[in-house]
Design a protein around this motif. Structure first.
Motif, short mmCIF file in Angstrom:
data_model
loop_
_atom_site.label_atom_id
_atom_site.label_comp_id
_atom_site.label_asym_id
_atom_site.label_seq_id
_atom_site.Cartn_x
_atom_site.Cartn_y
_atom_site.Cartn_z
N ILE A 211 37.10 98.89 61.59
CA ILE A 211 35.50 98.40 61.62
C ILE A 211 35.28 98.29 62.96
CG2 ILE A 211 34.81 96.11 61.15
CD1 ILE A 211 36.72 95.65 59.07
N TYR A 212 35.89 98.19 64.12
CA TYR A 212 35.31 98.14 65.26
C TYR A 212 34.71 99.55 65.84
CZ TYR A 212 35.40 97.19 70.39
OH TYR A 212 34.97 97.07 71.73
N LEU A 214 33.42 101.58 63.84
CA LEU A 214 32.03 101.83 63.11
C LEU A 214 30.95 101.72 63.91
CD1 LEU A 214 32.52 100.15 59.83
CD2 LEU A 214 32.39 102.54 60.16
N GLN A 215 30.91 100.96 65.20
CA GLN A 215 29.91 100.67 66.10
C GLN A 215 29.49 102.06 66.88
OE1 GLN A 215 30.07 96.65 68.27
NE2 GLN A 215 32.42 97.35 67.93
N ALA A 229 37.42 105.71 61.41
CA ALA A 229 36.07 105.38 60.93
C ALA A 229 35.33 106.69 60.63
CB ALA A 229 35.21 104.72 62.19
N LYS A 237 35.00 101.56 53.07
CA LYS A 237 35.45 100.12 52.66
C LYS A 237 36.71 100.45 51.76
CE LYS A 237 32.14 97.50 51.26
NZ LYS A 237 31.02 96.59 50.57
N GLN A 278 35.88 90.13 54.91
CA GLN A 278 35.67 91.13 55.71
C GLN A 278 35.14 92.46 54.94
OE1 GLN A 278 38.16 91.96 59.16
NE2 GLN A 278 39.21 89.86 59.12
N ILE A 282 31.46 94.90 54.76
CA ILE A 282 31.54 96.16 55.62
C ILE A 282 30.37 96.83 55.03
CG2 ILE A 282 32.75 98.38 55.96
CD1 ILE A 282 35.38 96.88 55.61
N GLY A 284 28.74 100.38 56.91
CA GLY A 284 29.02 101.45 57.83
C GLY A 284 27.77 101.72 58.71
N GLU A 287 25.84 98.27 62.79
CA GLU A 287 26.71 97.99 63.75
C GLU A 287 26.93 96.51 64.38
OE1 GLU A 287 25.30 100.40 66.95
OE2 GLU A 287 25.09 102.09 65.68
N ALA A 290 29.51 95.07 61.95
CA ALA A 290 30.76 95.58 62.41
C ALA A 290 31.50 94.91 63.52
CB ALA A 290 30.58 97.27 62.90
#
Length: 319
Positions: A211-212, A214-215, A229, A237, A278, A282, A284, A287, A290
């Motif tokens: 998840i992190y 994805l930024q 990611a 997801k 969470q 989600i 994508g 940001e 995320a």
């Protein structure tokens, strides 16, 4: 849409875009801020995620061995998590300073922005590591050796994003080590419940770090950096759902193996509900979401600990 540019306050100190909302760091001398950022003290989620497996494991061992909570040991784990998170992050920033300069979210960090020299960062890393070593040496011999072994995944992790799409797996091995340390520090050995808890924390870490990541997906492609990611892509997801499901199932096996009761399972249920929240949110392409979801794992990590601590305390009161 990219991550926001680093913020600058009137004194000229750079405030990173993913820093926490607290104003405490803004009140310190400007020349302190780069070291605060190297240690990630302005981003407490990291040390919270490092600490939670330690606390869970210590209390799980207490449930298994029918011992009361060891509050002094829990306090030592808190100190160790903060300084070793800082040392590990400083090491990671030293290795990644050229890559960080190419990524919008990270180019304002102390090393790529040249607010701290590599030599100064290395000395700062060593100072933090020495404090962590002092904490480690307060434990039993088995835990000390086990703690030293954790340096291997920590050292390997920063290099993996260049060669594999699974650097999050190595991060899981490193960040979840506390699930072994807490048990070892209480009992002087390792048993199946600690190993299942370790497995739970590993897949949880892969999930939240996906998840992190994805930024940075767009910037990572141009920088030649790999991640889960990017690997999961449109199926992120579903992938995180399966990782989080495995985390809950492995934790349940650990609780059953340790003979945990109602309160520990209540903590696990609360943890599972938070993970489900969470997954539901989600996105994508978002940001900001995320980052919000990643940060929510900090307090989420203490839900299981709360249940296990209550279980320990209940045993002591009943006894």
């Amino acid at each position: 849409m990219g991550a926001p540019a680093p913020r600058v306050r009137e004194s000229g100190a750079t405030l990173l875009p993913d820093a926490g909302a607290s104003n405490i760091w803004r009140r310190l001398p400007a020349n302190w801020l780069p070291y605060i950022q190297l240690a990630r003290l302005d981003r407490p989620t990291g040390w919270q995620l490092l600490l939670a497996p330690c606390l869970d494991s210590s209390c799980l061992a207490g449930v298994y061995s029918l011992q009361k909570p060891d509050y002094a040991q829990l306090a030592l784990f808190f100190l160790g998590a903060v300084v070793m998170r800082g040392a590990g992050s400083t090491f990671n920033d030293l290795i990644d300073r050229n890559i960080d300069a190419k990524v919008e979210r990270t180019r304002g960090r102390p090393l790529p922005s040249r607010r701290v020299s590599p030599r100064a960062a290395a000395l700062f890393m060593a100072a933090q590591a020495l404090v962590g070593l002092a904490v480690l040496l307060s434990f039993n011999g088995f835990a000390i050796v086990l703690g030293l072994c954790s340096l291997l995944p920590v050292a390997i992790y920063p290099y993996l994003k260049r060669v594999t799409s699974w650097p999050q797996a190595m991060l899981g091995l490193a960040f979840s080590w506390g699930a072994l340390m807490g048990w070892a520090a209480r009992t002087g050995d390792l048993r199946a419940p600690a190993l299942w808890l370790y497995a739970s924390c590993i897949v949880w870490t892969i999930g939240y770090d996906t998840i992190y990541a994805l930024q940075d997906s767009k910037d990572d492609v141009s920088a030649g950096v790999k991640s889960t990611a990017l690997l999961f892509g449109a199926h992120v997801k579903i992938a995180v759902s399966l990782l989080y499901l495995a985390a809950v199932l492995f934790a349940e096996i650990a609780l059953i193996g340790a003979g945990a009761g109602f309160f520990a399972h209540l903590g696990l249920i609360a943890f599972a509900v938070q993970l489900a929240w969470q997954v539901r949110h989600i996105d994508g392409a978002n940001e900001a979401m995320a980052l919000r979801l990643f940060r929510s794992n900090g307090p989420a990590g203490f839900l299981l600990f709360g249940g296990l601590l209550a279980e320990n305390m209940l045993f002591y009161l009943v006894k």
